[in-house]
Structures are given as C-alpha cells and as structure tokens.
Design a protein around this motif. Structure first.
Motif, PDB file in Angstrom:
ATOM      1  N   GLY A  46      41.509 -31.731  18.480  1.00 25.94           N
ATOM      2  CA  GLY A  46      42.567 -30.774  18.763  1.00 25.94           C
ATOM      3  C   GLY A  46      42.034 -29.410  19.151  1.00 25.94           C
ATOM      4  N   ARG A  47      42.957 -28.442  19.293  1.00 25.76           N
ATOM      5  CA  ARG A  47      42.604 -27.100  19.757  1.00 25.76           C
ATOM      6  C   ARG A  47      43.344 -26.060  18.917  1.00 25.76           C
ATOM      7  NH1 ARG A  47      44.403 -29.751  24.099  1.00 25.76           N
ATOM      8  NH2 ARG A  47      46.159 -28.321  24.370  1.00 25.76           N
ATOM      9  N   MET A  48      42.637 -24.960  18.606  1.00 26.00           N
ATOM     10  CA  MET A  48      43.205 -23.881  17.808  1.00 26.00           C
ATOM     11  C   MET A  48      42.816 -22.550  18.452  1.00 26.00           C
ATOM     12  SD  MET A  48      44.843 -23.796  14.678  1.00 26.00           S
ATOM     13  CE  MET A  48      44.087 -24.902  13.461  1.00 26.00           C
ATOM     14  N   ARG A  49      43.812 -21.696  18.693  1.00 29.17           N
ATOM     15  CA  ARG A  49      43.586 -20.388  19.318  1.00 29.17           C
ATOM     16  C   ARG A  49      43.436 -19.309  18.250  1.00 29.17           C
ATOM     17  NH1 ARG A  49      42.117 -18.411  24.192  1.00 29.17           N
ATOM     18  NH2 ARG A  49      43.389 -20.049  25.136  1.00 29.17           N
ATOM     19  N   HIS A  50      42.356 -18.546  18.331  1.00 25.70           N
ATOM     20  CA  HIS A  50      42.096 -17.438  17.404  1.00 25.70           C
ATOM     21  C   HIS A  50      42.318 -16.108  18.123  1.00 25.70           C
ATOM     22  CE1 HIS A  50      39.735 -14.875  14.558  1.00 25.70           C
ATOM     23  NE2 HIS A  50      39.469 -14.222  15.672  1.00 25.70           N
ATOM     24  N   GLU A  51      43.019 -15.187  17.455  1.00 25.50           N
ATOM     25  CA  GLU A  51      43.129 -13.800  17.910  1.00 25.50           C
ATOM     26  C   GLU A  51      43.058 -12.906  16.687  1.00 25.50           C
ATOM     27  OE1 GLU A  51      46.424 -12.971  20.471  1.00 25.50           O
ATOM     28  OE2 GLU A  51      46.183 -14.799  21.642  1.00 25.50           O
ATOM     29  N   ASP A  52      42.404 -11.733  16.818  1.00 24.49           N
ATOM     30  CA  ASP A  52      42.346 -10.818  15.679  1.00 24.49           C
ATOM     31  C   ASP A  52      42.522  -9.376  16.126  1.00 24.49           C
ATOM     32  OD1 ASP A  52      39.739  -9.648  16.303  1.00 24.49           O
ATOM     33  OD2 ASP A  52      38.834 -11.503  15.606  1.00 24.49           O
ATOM     34  N   HIS A  53      42.678  -8.492  15.138  1.00 26.45           N
ATOM     35  CA  HIS A  53      42.988  -7.091  15.429  1.00 26.45           C
ATOM     36  C   HIS A  53      41.790  -6.345  16.013  1.00 26.45           C
ATOM     37  CE1 HIS A  53      40.792  -6.123  11.777  1.00 26.45           C
ATOM     38  NE2 HIS A  53      40.967  -4.842  12.002  1.00 26.45           N
ATOM     39  N   GLY A  81      39.544 -16.467  20.940  1.00 25.70           N
ATOM     40  CA  GLY A  81      38.723 -17.658  21.142  1.00 25.70           C
ATOM     41  C   GLY A  81      39.548 -18.921  21.034  1.00 25.70           C
ATOM     42  N   LEU A  82      39.107 -19.964  21.715  1.00 25.01           N
ATOM     43  CA  LEU A  82      39.764 -21.261  21.649  1.00 25.01           C
ATOM     44  C   LEU A  82      38.804 -22.244  20.999  1.00 25.01           C
ATOM     45  CD1 LEU A  82      42.187 -23.056  22.308  1.00 25.01           C
ATOM     46  CD2 LEU A  82      41.125 -23.534  24.532  1.00 25.01           C
ATOM     47  N   LEU A  83      39.155 -22.680  19.798  1.00 18.94           N
ATOM     48  CA  LEU A  83      38.353 -23.651  19.062  1.00 18.94           C
ATOM     49  C   LEU A  83      38.788 -25.050  19.476  1.00 18.94           C
ATOM     50  CD1 LEU A  83      36.252 -24.134  16.836  1.00 18.94           C
ATOM     51  CD2 LEU A  83      38.101 -23.949  15.168  1.00 18.94           C
ATOM     52  N   GLU A  84      37.857 -25.832  20.055  1.00 15.77           N
ATOM     53  CA  GLU A  84      38.176 -27.164  20.560  1.00 15.77           C
ATOM     54  C   GLU A  84      37.411 -28.218  19.768  1.00 15.77           C
ATOM     55  OE1 GLU A  84      39.124 -27.211  25.013  1.00 15.77           O
ATOM     56  OE2 GLU A  84      37.462 -25.766  24.877  1.00 15.77           O
ATOM     57  N   SER A  85      37.696 -29.488  20.072  1.00 13.98           N
ATOM     58  CA  SER A  85      37.105 -30.610  19.334  1.00 13.98           C
ATOM     59  C   SER A  85      35.587 -30.483  19.253  1.00 13.98           C
ATOM     60  CB  SER A  85      37.465 -31.932  20.020  1.00 13.98           C
ATOM     61  OG  SER A  85      38.855 -32.132  20.002  1.00 13.98           O
ATOM     62  N   PRO A  90      28.052 -11.700  -0.880  1.00 13.70           N
ATOM     63  CA  PRO A  90      27.536 -10.952  -2.025  1.00 13.70           C
ATOM     64  C   PRO A  90      28.198  -9.581  -2.103  1.00 13.70           C
ATOM     65  CG  PRO A  90      25.938 -10.975  -0.243  1.00 13.70           C
ATOM     66  CD  PRO A  90      27.034 -11.909   0.166  1.00 13.70           C
ATOM     67  N   SER A  91      28.198  -8.999  -3.279  1.00 15.98           N
ATOM     68  CA  SER A  91      28.916  -7.743  -3.497  1.00 15.98           C
ATOM     69  C   SER A  91      28.515  -6.662  -2.504  1.00 15.98           C
ATOM     70  CB  SER A  91      28.682  -7.253  -4.935  1.00 15.98           C
ATOM     71  OG  SER A  91      27.297  -7.102  -5.191  1.00 15.98           O
ATOM     72  N   GLN A  92      27.229  -6.596  -2.134  1.00 14.71           N
ATOM     73  CA  GLN A  92      26.787  -5.523  -1.246  1.00 14.71           C
ATOM     74  C   GLN A  92      27.283  -5.696   0.188  1.00 14.71           C
ATOM     75  OE1 GLN A  92      24.421  -7.741  -2.610  1.00 14.71           O
ATOM     76  NE2 GLN A  92      22.670  -7.913  -1.231  1.00 14.71           N
ATOM     77  N   ASP A  93      27.783  -6.895   0.521  1.00 19.92           N
ATOM     78  CA  ASP A  93      28.240  -7.149   1.892  1.00 19.92           C
ATOM     79  C   ASP A  93      29.759  -7.226   2.014  1.00 19.92           C
ATOM     80  OD1 ASP A  93      25.612  -7.238   2.669  1.00 19.92           O
ATOM     81  OD2 ASP A  93      25.480  -9.421   2.669  1.00 19.92           O
ATOM     82  N   LYS A  94      30.466  -7.156   0.894  1.00 16.63           N
ATOM     83  CA  LYS A  94      31.911  -7.367   0.943  1.00 16.63           C
ATOM     84  C   LYS A  94      32.647  -6.301   1.760  1.00 16.63           C
ATOM     85  CE  LYS A  94      32.704 -10.303  -3.089  1.00 16.63           C
ATOM     86  NZ  LYS A  94      33.442 -11.356  -2.369  1.00 16.63           N
ATOM     87  N   LEU A  95      32.108  -5.106   1.828  1.00 18.42           N
ATOM     88  CA  LEU A  95      32.735  -4.041   2.614  1.00 18.42           C
ATOM     89  C   LEU A  95      31.904  -3.704   3.847  1.00 18.42           C
ATOM     90  CD1 LEU A  95      34.072  -1.696  -0.207  1.00 18.42           C
ATOM     91  CD2 LEU A  95      35.304  -3.436   1.083  1.00 18.42           C
ATOM     92  N   GLY A  96      31.123  -4.677   4.294  1.00 16.92           N
ATOM     93  CA  GLY A  96      30.349  -4.505   5.518  1.00 16.92           C
ATOM     94  C   GLY A  96      31.213  -4.708   6.757  1.00 16.92           C
ATOM     95  N   ALA A  97      30.564  -4.720   7.900  1.00 13.20           N
ATOM     96  CA  ALA A  97      31.277  -4.861   9.172  1.00 13.20           C
ATOM     97  C   ALA A  97      31.764  -6.291   9.366  1.00 13.20           C
ATOM     98  CB  ALA A  97      30.363  -4.461  10.326  1.00 13.20           C
ATOM     99  N   PRO A  98      33.021  -6.473   9.791  1.00 15.12           N
ATOM    100  CA  PRO A  98      33.507  -7.820  10.079  1.00 15.12           C
ATOM    101  C   PRO A  98      32.882  -8.360  11.365  1.00 15.12           C
ATOM    102  CG  PRO A  98      35.187  -6.206  10.633  1.00 15.12           C
ATOM    103  CD  PRO A  98      34.059  -5.449   9.978  1.00 15.12           C
ATOM    104  N   GLY A  99      32.919  -9.676  11.514  1.00 14.07           N
ATOM    105  CA  GLY A  99      32.354 -10.292  12.703  1.00 14.07           C
ATOM    106  C   GLY A  99      33.008 -11.621  13.012  1.00 14.07           C
ATOM    107  N   TYR A 100      32.783 -12.108  14.225  1.00 16.23           N
ATOM    108  CA  TYR A 100      33.425 -13.343  14.685  1.00 16.23           C
ATOM    109  C   TYR A 100      32.513 -14.023  15.699  1.00 16.23           C
ATOM    110  CZ  TYR A 100      36.548 -16.247  17.498  1.00 16.23           C
ATOM    111  OH  TYR A 100      37.117 -17.291  18.188  1.00 16.23           O
ATOM    112  N   ARG A 101      32.426 -15.362  15.576  1.00 15.11           N
ATOM    113  CA  ARG A 101      31.625 -16.117  16.539  1.00 15.11           C
ATOM    114  C   ARG A 101      32.251 -17.480  16.772  1.00 15.11           C
ATOM    115  NH1 ARG A 101      25.380 -18.229  15.619  1.00 15.11           N
ATOM    116  NH2 ARG A 101      25.161 -19.289  17.644  1.00 15.11           N
ATOM    117  N   ASP A 102      32.386 -17.858  18.034  1.00 11.74           N
ATOM    118  CA  ASP A 102      32.786 -19.212  18.425  1.00 11.74           C
ATOM    119  C   ASP A 102      31.541 -19.989  18.823  1.00 11.74           C
ATOM    120  OD1 ASP A 102      35.493 -19.791  18.159  1.00 11.74           O
ATOM    121  OD2 ASP A 102      36.047 -18.743  19.986  1.00 11.74           O
ATOM    122  N   ILE A 103      31.411 -21.218  18.326  1.00 12.75           N
ATOM    123  CA  ILE A 103      30.278 -22.066  18.696  1.00 12.75           C
ATOM    124  C   ILE A 103      30.835 -23.370  19.258  1.00 12.75           C
ATOM    125  CG2 ILE A 103      28.099 -23.069  17.936  1.00 12.75           C
ATOM    126  CD1 ILE A 103      28.351 -21.275  15.398  1.00 12.75           C
TER     127      ILE A 103
END
Length: 284
Positions: free
Chosen positions: A74-81, A86-90, A125-138
């Motif tokens: 299947g396919r799932m479309r990702h969008e964020d603020h 991104g389009l997640l495919e099979s 880990p606690s030191q990364d919880k307020l770090g920069a967000p990120g996103y990657r499609d593979i």
C-alpha cells in the motif's frame, strides 16, 4: 555448547483504533512498556477493507522519540509542519525523529486494496528529547538486503546484520539505542543465526508463517505473536514451513519513561511543558 537467548514471554497484540479510526493490532504499548526499553510501541496495520484505514491519521503532534514506519503493501502520504512531504510505498521505510516536536499527518493514498505495515516507536535519550526534529524517506530499492546461503532474505533497516558469513550495514544507525531492525524472510526448511550485541533487548514479531526457536525443546511461534528474549546469548532461528519475522533489538536507555499520548519524556513536568507548548503553538 553456546548459551542461547532464553524466551521470557510470548504474547499476542490487542485490537486497537488510532488516528481517525484506523483499525490496527497493538503489539507493544500501554502499561509496562519499560519491559521493552528502548521500544515504546509497535503497531501492525493490515486490511484490504478501506473502511478500516481510509480516514488515516490526520495532523497530530509528537515529542521525545522516533517513529519508524515500514510498509509491506500500500501507500501512505506524509506531511508535516516543517514542510516535509513524502509518499511511503510498498517495501519502504519512513524514519521520523520527533525530538522537541513535530506535527504531521499520515494518510493512505489509496481507496482500495491491501494496506499493510508496521509502526515502531523508539525512545530518545534524555539529552536528545529536545533536539532538532528530522524526517527521512527510504524507498524499498534503497534498503540494504542480503540473502544467506540457506536462502534467508534479510532487509536491513537499521543496525548491522551479521550471521557469521554475511555482513551488511543497515540504512540507519543510532548511537545511543543502537537499534537493530531486520525483516527476515525464512523459506521453508531454512535457518539463520543473526549475531546481536550482548545486553540488547531483543524482540521477534512473527507476521507470517511459523518460527521455531531451538533450545531444550523447540518452541514454535505462530503468526501474530511477539517473543521477548533474554539479553545474552545466541539466537538461532528456523522455520519448517516458512516465516516472515521482524527482528527488533536495541540497547536499553534505563531512564524514566513518562508517556502522555503522543508525548514521551522523563518526567511529568516535561509532559506538562509539552502540553503547554502544543497549546501555545510552540511545540517545535
């Protein structure tokens, strides 16, 4: 004789609903998640009935952890603020680091047919919880994979696959939790012994067929079952009839886990701050 990892528990998931009414199987989640540290949740979604998934997951926030979505069909479309689309495919993977905050939607981009996959939550880990967000499609074609001499195919999503003969680095590495995430497809009559770091929490989810865990007596694990194993020893896996297995392993953080819905922090005060930040529009 080498020490084998021992079976601590075998459990089934529970029917659940999330998002705007998506029906799924919650394999890990809720009370007692410390037992699975650093993993917080594992959901399986699988249906060819669009009524079970078509409403998807409209915009919602996260803070304090990572989500790994692995699509089998299947396919799932990702969008964020942050502007990621991104389009997640099979066969593909979406790896999202919420960290200090991300607001996203995950919507099926199909109106019929099978939608099947998994979403795993991995703590930060606690030191990364307020770090920069990120996103990657593979995409599927970019995921490393190997086939052993016995015909076992390993899709190496994260970590490092090593069976003593073949080695393959995964698509993703993380320094603190050191996640090992493999999709193992075992043909009938095959076996494989992936080498895993001592001290890692190890989970197996059988999503197709049957898996045999050798020991004093063979343990047969049917599809739909999650196996939690001890943190030391070898892990020989075999299948008489063929199996599809998610192998999930990681280094426990051994930190306090305080969860409130889509927020996972180390204290109640941090959860209350996340709620205020989301209310005030400053989550990220």
């Amino acid at each position: 004789m080498s020490q084998l990892r021992k079976v601590i528990s075998i459990q089934s998931g529970q029917p659940a609903s999330d998002g705007a009414g998506v029906r799924l199987n919650r394999i890990i989640g809720g009370a007692g998640i410390e037992r699975f540290d650093p993993f917080l949740m594992l959901d399986e979604f699988a249906s060819d009935n669009p009524d079970d998934y078509i409403a998807g997951f409209p915009p919602h926030p996260h803070r304090g952890f990572e989500t790994i979505t692995y699509m089998l069909a299947g396919r799932m479309r990702h969008e964020d603020h942050l502007g990621n689309v991104g389009l997640l495919e099979s066969g593909g993977v979406q790896w999202m680091t919420a960290a200090r905050g991300i607001i996203h939607s995950e919507m099926p981009e199909q109106e019929q047919g099978l939608l099947r996959g998994f979403q795993l939550w991995l703590n930060l880990p606690s030191q990364d919880k307020l770090g920069a967000p990120g996103y990657r499609d593979i995409p599927a074609q970019e995921l490393p994979r190997v086939t052993t001499a016995a015909g076992v195919e390993a899709v190496v999503i994260a970590g490092h696959f090593d069976d003593g003969q073949l080695q393959q680095a995964g698509a993703v590495k993380r320094p603190h939790t050191e996640p090992q995430l493999f999709d193992l497809r075992l043909p009938a009559g095959s076996q494989v012994t992936p080498r895993l770091p001592a001290g890692h929490r190890v989970l197996l989810y059988v999503y197709e067929g049957e898996l045999q865990l050798p020991g004093a007596t063979d343990k047969t694990v049917a599809a739909g079952r999650l196996v939690r194993l001890s943190d030391e020893g070898e892990l020989p896996l075999a299948s008489h009839k063929g199996a599809g297995v998610l192998l999930i392993a990681g280094k426990p953080l051994n930190e306090p886990i305080v969860q409130y819905g889509p927020f996972v922090m180390n204290s109640r005060e941090e959860i209350e701050q996340a709620l205020r930040d989301y209310r005030d529009g400053v989550l990220a």
